[in-house]
Design a protein around this motif. Structure first.
Motif, PDB file in Angstrom:
ATOM      1  N   TYR A   6      -5.236  53.453  12.173  1.00 62.42           N
ATOM      2  CA  TYR A   6      -5.089  52.170  11.480  1.00 62.42           C
ATOM      3  C   TYR A   6      -5.250  52.361   9.966  1.00 62.42           C
ATOM      4  CZ  TYR A   6      -6.653  47.524   9.820  1.00 62.42           C
ATOM      5  OH  TYR A   6      -6.830  46.350   9.128  1.00 62.42           O
ATOM      6  N   VAL A   7      -4.241  51.942   9.213  1.00 65.14           N
ATOM      7  CA  VAL A   7      -4.284  52.022   7.749  1.00 65.14           C
ATOM      8  C   VAL A   7      -3.776  50.693   7.188  1.00 65.14           C
ATOM      9  CG1 VAL A   7      -3.511  53.227   5.675  1.00 65.14           C
ATOM     10  CG2 VAL A   7      -3.853  54.503   7.804  1.00 65.14           C
ATOM     11  N   PRO A   8      -4.682  49.804   6.775  1.00 69.42           N
ATOM     12  CA  PRO A   8      -4.230  48.512   6.258  1.00 69.42           C
ATOM     13  C   PRO A   8      -3.667  48.627   4.843  1.00 69.42           C
ATOM     14  CG  PRO A   8      -6.613  48.681   6.073  1.00 69.42           C
ATOM     15  CD  PRO A   8      -6.153  49.924   6.789  1.00 69.42           C
ATOM     16  N   ASP A   9      -2.733  47.752   4.537  1.00 69.07           N
ATOM     17  CA  ASP A   9      -2.234  47.656   3.166  1.00 69.07           C
ATOM     18  C   ASP A   9      -3.220  46.915   2.278  1.00 69.07           C
ATOM     19  OD1 ASP A   9       0.578  48.764   3.416  1.00 69.07           O
ATOM     20  OD2 ASP A   9       0.591  47.262   4.995  1.00 69.07           O
ATOM     21  N   ARG A  10      -3.998  46.031   2.884  1.00 70.53           N
ATOM     22  CA  ARG A  10      -4.996  45.273   2.121  1.00 70.53           C
ATOM     23  C   ARG A  10      -6.178  44.975   3.027  1.00 70.53           C
ATOM     24  NH1 ARG A  10      -4.425  38.931   0.368  1.00 70.53           N
ATOM     25  NH2 ARG A  10      -6.516  38.679  -0.508  1.00 70.53           N
ATOM     26  N   ILE A  11      -7.380  45.311   2.568  1.00 69.86           N
ATOM     27  CA  ILE A  11      -8.609  44.990   3.301  1.00 69.86           C
ATOM     28  C   ILE A  11      -9.128  43.649   2.793  1.00 69.86           C
ATOM     29  CG2 ILE A  11     -11.004  45.682   3.712  1.00 69.86           C
ATOM     30  CD1 ILE A  11     -10.042  48.602   3.348  1.00 69.86           C
ATOM     31  N   LEU A  12      -9.414  42.738   3.710  1.00 69.12           N
ATOM     32  CA  LEU A  12      -9.948  41.431   3.326  1.00 69.12           C
ATOM     33  C   LEU A  12     -11.467  41.443   3.437  1.00 69.12           C
ATOM     34  CD1 LEU A  12      -7.444  38.984   5.087  1.00 69.12           C
ATOM     35  CD2 LEU A  12      -7.491  39.677   2.679  1.00 69.12           C
ATOM     36  N   ALA A  13     -12.131  41.186   2.341  1.00 64.87           N
ATOM     37  CA  ALA A  13     -13.581  41.018   2.355  1.00 64.87           C
ATOM     38  C   ALA A  13     -13.914  39.613   2.844  1.00 64.87           C
ATOM     39  CB  ALA A  13     -14.153  41.241   0.955  1.00 64.87           C
ATOM     40  N   ASP A  14     -15.163  39.403   3.191  1.00 65.42           N
ATOM     41  CA  ASP A  14     -15.613  38.088   3.640  1.00 65.42           C
ATOM     42  C   ASP A  14     -15.234  37.022   2.611  1.00 65.42           C
ATOM     43  OD1 ASP A  14     -17.292  36.413   5.465  1.00 65.42           O
ATOM     44  OD2 ASP A  14     -18.492  36.173   3.652  1.00 65.42           O
ATOM     45  N   GLY A  15     -14.564  35.970   3.081  1.00 63.75           N
ATOM     46  CA  GLY A  15     -14.173  34.878   2.199  1.00 63.75           C
ATOM     47  C   GLY A  15     -12.814  35.036   1.553  1.00 63.75           C
ATOM     48  N   GLU A  16     -12.210  36.210   1.637  1.00 65.75           N
ATOM     49  CA  GLU A  16     -10.868  36.401   1.075  1.00 65.75           C
ATOM     50  C   GLU A  16      -9.811  35.900   2.056  1.00 65.75           C
ATOM     51  OE1 GLU A  16     -11.363  40.070  -2.061  1.00 65.75           O
ATOM     52  OE2 GLU A  16     -10.587  40.542  -0.063  1.00 65.75           O
ATOM     53  N   SER A  17      -8.639  35.536   1.517  1.00 67.32           N
ATOM     54  CA  SER A  17      -7.610  34.882   2.324  1.00 67.32           C
ATOM     55  C   SER A  17      -6.254  35.541   2.170  1.00 67.32           C
ATOM     56  CB  SER A  17      -7.483  33.405   1.917  1.00 67.32           C
ATOM     57  OG  SER A  17      -8.688  32.706   2.101  1.00 67.32           O
ATOM     58  N   VAL A  18      -5.416  35.283   3.168  1.00 68.29           N
ATOM     59  CA  VAL A  18      -3.988  35.549   3.110  1.00 68.29           C
ATOM     60  C   VAL A  18      -3.324  34.229   3.473  1.00 68.29           C
ATOM     61  CG1 VAL A  18      -3.920  36.369   5.511  1.00 68.29           C
ATOM     62  CG2 VAL A  18      -2.109  37.035   3.926  1.00 68.29           C
ATOM     63  N   SER A  19      -2.200  33.906   2.830  1.00 62.98           N
ATOM     64  CA  SER A  19      -1.627  32.582   3.050  1.00 62.98           C
ATOM     65  C   SER A  19      -0.110  32.626   3.055  1.00 62.98           C
ATOM     66  CB  SER A  19      -2.117  31.601   1.978  1.00 62.98           C
ATOM     67  OG  SER A  19      -1.719  32.028   0.696  1.00 62.98           O
ATOM     68  N   GLY A  20       0.482  31.556   3.602  1.00 66.65           N
ATOM     69  CA  GLY A  20       1.922  31.359   3.624  1.00 66.65           C
ATOM     70  C   GLY A  20       2.192  29.877   3.505  1.00 66.65           C
ATOM     71  N   GLU A  21       3.413  29.466   3.814  1.00 64.59           N
ATOM     72  CA  GLU A  21       3.774  28.059   3.680  1.00 64.59           C
ATOM     73  C   GLU A  21       3.082  27.229   4.756  1.00 64.59           C
ATOM     74  OE1 GLU A  21       7.762  25.224   3.574  1.00 64.59           O
ATOM     75  OE2 GLU A  21       7.919  27.366   3.127  1.00 64.59           O
ATOM     76  N   GLY A  22       2.103  26.407   4.340  1.00 64.98           N
ATOM     77  CA  GLY A  22       1.418  25.509   5.262  1.00 64.98           C
ATOM     78  C   GLY A  22       0.260  26.123   6.016  1.00 64.98           C
ATOM     79  N   TRP A  23      -0.108  27.366   5.695  1.00 60.60           N
ATOM     80  CA  TRP A  23      -1.240  27.975   6.395  1.00 60.60           C
ATOM     81  C   TRP A  23      -2.024  28.915   5.480  1.00 60.60           C
ATOM     82  CZ3 TRP A  23      -1.080  33.279   6.427  1.00 60.60           C
ATOM     83  CH2 TRP A  23       0.173  33.889   6.332  1.00 60.60           C
ATOM     84  N   THR A  24      -3.313  28.998   5.765  1.00 62.47           N
ATOM     85  CA  THR A  24      -4.230  29.907   5.066  1.00 62.47           C
ATOM     86  C   THR A  24      -5.163  30.521   6.107  1.00 62.47           C
ATOM     87  OG1 THR A  24      -4.236  28.443   3.148  1.00 62.47           O
ATOM     88  CG2 THR A  24      -5.951  30.129   3.241  1.00 62.47           C
ATOM     89  N   THR A  62      -8.586  32.728   6.327  1.00 65.28           N
ATOM     90  CA  THR A  62      -9.719  33.192   5.524  1.00 65.28           C
ATOM     91  C   THR A  62     -10.643  34.036   6.387  1.00 65.28           C
ATOM     92  OG1 THR A  62      -9.605  31.239   4.120  1.00 65.28           O
ATOM     93  CG2 THR A  62     -11.673  32.475   4.098  1.00 65.28           C
ATOM     94  N   ALA A  63     -10.977  35.220   5.899  1.00 65.93           N
ATOM     95  CA  ALA A  63     -11.802  36.163   6.651  1.00 65.93           C
ATOM     96  C   ALA A  63     -13.250  35.692   6.725  1.00 65.93           C
ATOM     97  CB  ALA A  63     -11.741  37.541   5.999  1.00 65.93           C
ATOM     98  N   VAL A  64     -13.823  35.797   7.914  1.00 65.33           N
ATOM     99  CA  VAL A  64     -15.240  35.509   8.151  1.00 65.33           C
ATOM    100  C   VAL A  64     -15.836  36.772   8.775  1.00 65.33           C
ATOM    101  CG1 VAL A  64     -16.915  34.021   9.302  1.00 65.33           C
ATOM    102  CG2 VAL A  64     -14.713  33.066   8.556  1.00 65.33           C
ATOM    103  N   HIS A  65     -16.660  37.486   8.009  1.00 69.66           N
ATOM    104  CA  HIS A  65     -17.207  38.760   8.502  1.00 69.66           C
ATOM    105  C   HIS A  65     -18.199  38.490   9.626  1.00 69.66           C
ATOM    106  CE1 HIS A  65     -19.528  42.721   7.678  1.00 69.66           C
ATOM    107  NE2 HIS A  65     -18.518  42.939   8.501  1.00 69.66           N
ATOM    108  N   THR A  66     -17.908  39.052  10.797  1.00 64.97           N
ATOM    109  CA  THR A  66     -18.749  38.820  11.981  1.00 64.97           C
ATOM    110  C   THR A  66     -19.038  40.142  12.675  1.00 64.97           C
ATOM    111  OG1 THR A  66     -16.672  38.268  13.123  1.00 64.97           O
ATOM    112  CG2 THR A  66     -18.091  36.421  12.452  1.00 64.97           C
ATOM    113  N   PRO A  67     -19.839  41.014  12.058  1.00 68.70           N
ATOM    114  CA  PRO A  67     -20.156  42.283  12.704  1.00 68.70           C
ATOM    115  C   PRO A  67     -21.013  42.073  13.949  1.00 68.70           C
ATOM    116  CG  PRO A  67     -21.556  41.947  10.782  1.00 68.70           C
ATOM    117  CD  PRO A  67     -20.531  40.833  10.775  1.00 68.70           C
ATOM    118  N   GLY A  68     -21.004  43.065  14.812  1.00 69.63           N
ATOM    119  CA  GLY A  68     -21.801  43.022  16.042  1.00 69.63           C
ATOM    120  C   GLY A  68     -21.057  43.697  17.162  1.00 69.63           C
ATOM    121  N   HIS A  69     -19.921  43.123  17.582  1.00 73.10           N
ATOM    122  CA  HIS A  69     -19.056  43.787  18.563  1.00 73.10           C
ATOM    123  C   HIS A  69     -18.577  45.109  17.976  1.00 73.10           C
ATOM    124  CE1 HIS A  69     -16.062  44.367  21.677  1.00 73.10           C
ATOM    125  NE2 HIS A  69     -15.085  44.363  20.772  1.00 73.10           N
TER     126      HIS A  69
END
Length: 284
Positions: free
Chosen positions: A117-135, A137-144
């Protein structure tokens, strides 16, 4: 929710379609659910295993609409490997959790870590990716896993919970990467949110999120209490604890149950409540 068929798009919200991958197992339930977000340009959450028929089903569900982001909750092999062929087919960037390279010789071989797995962009907690009509937002939930992210879709009051909260079973928390203290803290974090619905990667949508999360936390506290009662009686190995704690469990799941018990024991040891000598655990 009506019964889901492999590869058939199912509309669960005006902004959300889910497609079931053909990878059922004792750990994945009916299989991994891939979610397509949006109506014009789309995000795809957890494209699942690298299975050509499932990638074809995702592309078919997009119905000619552009896929602008491939979003990954965590890098178990039933979630992220499909990102690469889907990116090749669509040109979409892979975004979401950080890579995690960890040798895992435990019982979940089909859900070991995706080391490619090699992401083009790592999202930190609270960062977002968006498009038309949707957003999203990353919520960091470690544990699993230590790199696990949930994704909030505020336009639908929804949270995509990956494997952190599932619609059919509690999550496996398996050391060395799985961490019970982190898992419980992440559940507490979700309790503080006001999401209307959860869309997990396995199982049906969760329409009473806080009630389920409260129950999951209570279940883990109950398991912890069982362990402490048994260790007060006598020192025991993990297999001996599993035999007493999981009466009636499918024997194929015993190794995973042992990892979950180990996660509790490590947490209890870190809190100074239990001790280990070799493979025997005792009340401190």
């Amino acid at each position: 929710m009506s019964e889901q068929q492999t590869g058939i798009p199912q509309q669960v919200d005006p902004l959300v379609v889910r497609v079931l991958a053909p990878n059922p197992s004792p750990f994945t339930y009916t299989g991994t659910q891939t979610h397509l977000i949006g109506t014009t340009d789309l995000a795809v959450i957890d494209p699942g295993p690298d299975t050509p028929e499932h990638i074809d089903a995702i592309v078919a569900a997009a119905a000619g609409r552009p896929i602008s982001a491939i979003v990954i909750t965590h890098t178990h092999r039933d979630h992220s490997p499909g990102s690469r062929p889907l990116a090749e087919r669509t040109g979409a960037p892979i975004v979401g959790c950080a890579p995690l390279v960890l040798s895992d010789t435990g019982p979940r071989l089909e859900a070991g870590f995706d080391v490619d797995y090699v992401p083009d962009r790592i999202l930190a907690d609270g960062e977002s990716v968006s498009g038309e009509g949707w957003t999203l937002t990353a919520v960091h939930t470690p544990g699993h896993t230590s790199n696990h992210l949930c994704f909030a879709l505020p336009e639908a009051g929804a949270l995509f919970t990956g494997d952190h909260v599932m619609g059919w079973s509690t999550s496996v928390v398996a050391p060395p990467d799985g961490d019970m203290a982190d898992y419980m803290a992440s559940l507490e974090r979700l309790m503080a949110r006001d999401d209307r619905v959860y869309y997990p990667a396995h199982g049906d949508p969760v329409e009473s999120p806080r009630r389920l999360v409260r129950g999951m936390m209570g279940h883990r506290k109950q398991r912890e209490g069982q362990i402490l009662r048994l260790l007060r009686e006598e020192a025991r190995t993990i297999p001996a604890l599993v035999e007493r704690m999981y009466a009636g469990l499918d024997e194929r799941l015993f190794p995973a149950a042992g990892r979950s018990v180990l996660a509790h024991l490590v947490d209890l040891r870190n809190r100074g409540i239990v001790a280990e000598t070799g493979d025997v655990w005792s009340y401190a």
